[in-house]
Design a protein around this motif. Structure first.
Motif, PDB file in Angstrom:
ATOM      1  N   PHE A  73      40.750  37.226  37.265  1.00 35.83           N
ATOM      2  CA  PHE A  73      42.216  37.249  37.511  1.00 35.83           C
ATOM      3  C   PHE A  73      42.819  38.053  36.391  1.00 35.83           C
ATOM      4  CE2 PHE A  73      46.351  35.531  36.467  1.00 35.83           C
ATOM      5  CZ  PHE A  73      47.117  36.162  37.566  1.00 35.83           C
ATOM      6  N   HIS A  91      41.996  41.724  36.880  1.00 33.59           N
ATOM      7  CA  HIS A  91      42.851  42.421  37.787  1.00 33.59           C
ATOM      8  C   HIS A  91      44.135  42.870  37.266  1.00 33.59           C
ATOM      9  CE1 HIS A  91      44.853  43.312  41.781  1.00 33.59           C
ATOM     10  NE2 HIS A  91      45.613  42.346  41.062  1.00 33.59           N
ATOM     11  N   SER A 129      52.881  40.135  41.497  1.00 32.44           N
ATOM     12  CA  SER A 129      51.534  40.401  41.561  1.00 32.44           C
ATOM     13  C   SER A 129      50.769  39.216  41.502  1.00 32.44           C
ATOM     14  CB  SER A 129      51.056  41.318  40.438  1.00 32.44           C
ATOM     15  OG  SER A 129      51.761  42.661  40.623  1.00 32.44           O
ATOM     16  N   TYR A 163      48.117  38.180  44.598  1.00 32.11           N
ATOM     17  CA  TYR A 163      46.615  37.972  44.461  1.00 32.11           C
ATOM     18  C   TYR A 163      46.205  36.781  44.812  1.00 32.11           C
ATOM     19  CZ  TYR A 163      42.080  37.871  41.702  1.00 32.11           C
ATOM     20  OH  TYR A 163      41.180  37.818  41.209  1.00 32.11           O
TER      21      TYR A 163
END
Length: 87
Positions: free
Chosen positions: A7, A10, A78, A82
């Motif tokens: 995470f 990303h 975001s 995700y």
């Protein structure tokens, strides 16, 4: 469950800076536990807001005592996106 390192990687790639907000990761894990279809749809709606809607959302958060910068709102959305894509 989503790996914290994945995470953060990303988000770092998405925003061009090292990202390591543990509170946001905890929120991510909470969102991924949501099973109510109505709540999931509400979260999906947040991720497709246009610029004006994001400003209104930011204002609503501030009115409730949660002040975020525009970038923090973008990062929060975001994170929701995700989470939804990894459920």
């Amino acid at each position: 469950m989503v790996n914290k390192k994945d995470f953060f990687s990303h988000m770092s790639e998405l925003y061009g800076e090292e990202y390591s907000d543990n509170d946001v990761y905890k929120t991510l894990k909470s969102i991924m536990k949501v099973t109510d279809d109505k709540k999931i749809e509400e979260l999906r709606h947040l991720t497709v807001m246009d610029h004006e809607q994001r400003l209104a959302y930011r204002y609503a958060l501030a009115s409730n005592g949660k002040e975020l910068t525009p970038r923090q709102v973008d990062q929060y959305l975001s994170m929701i996106e995700y989470a939804l894509s990894n459920m």
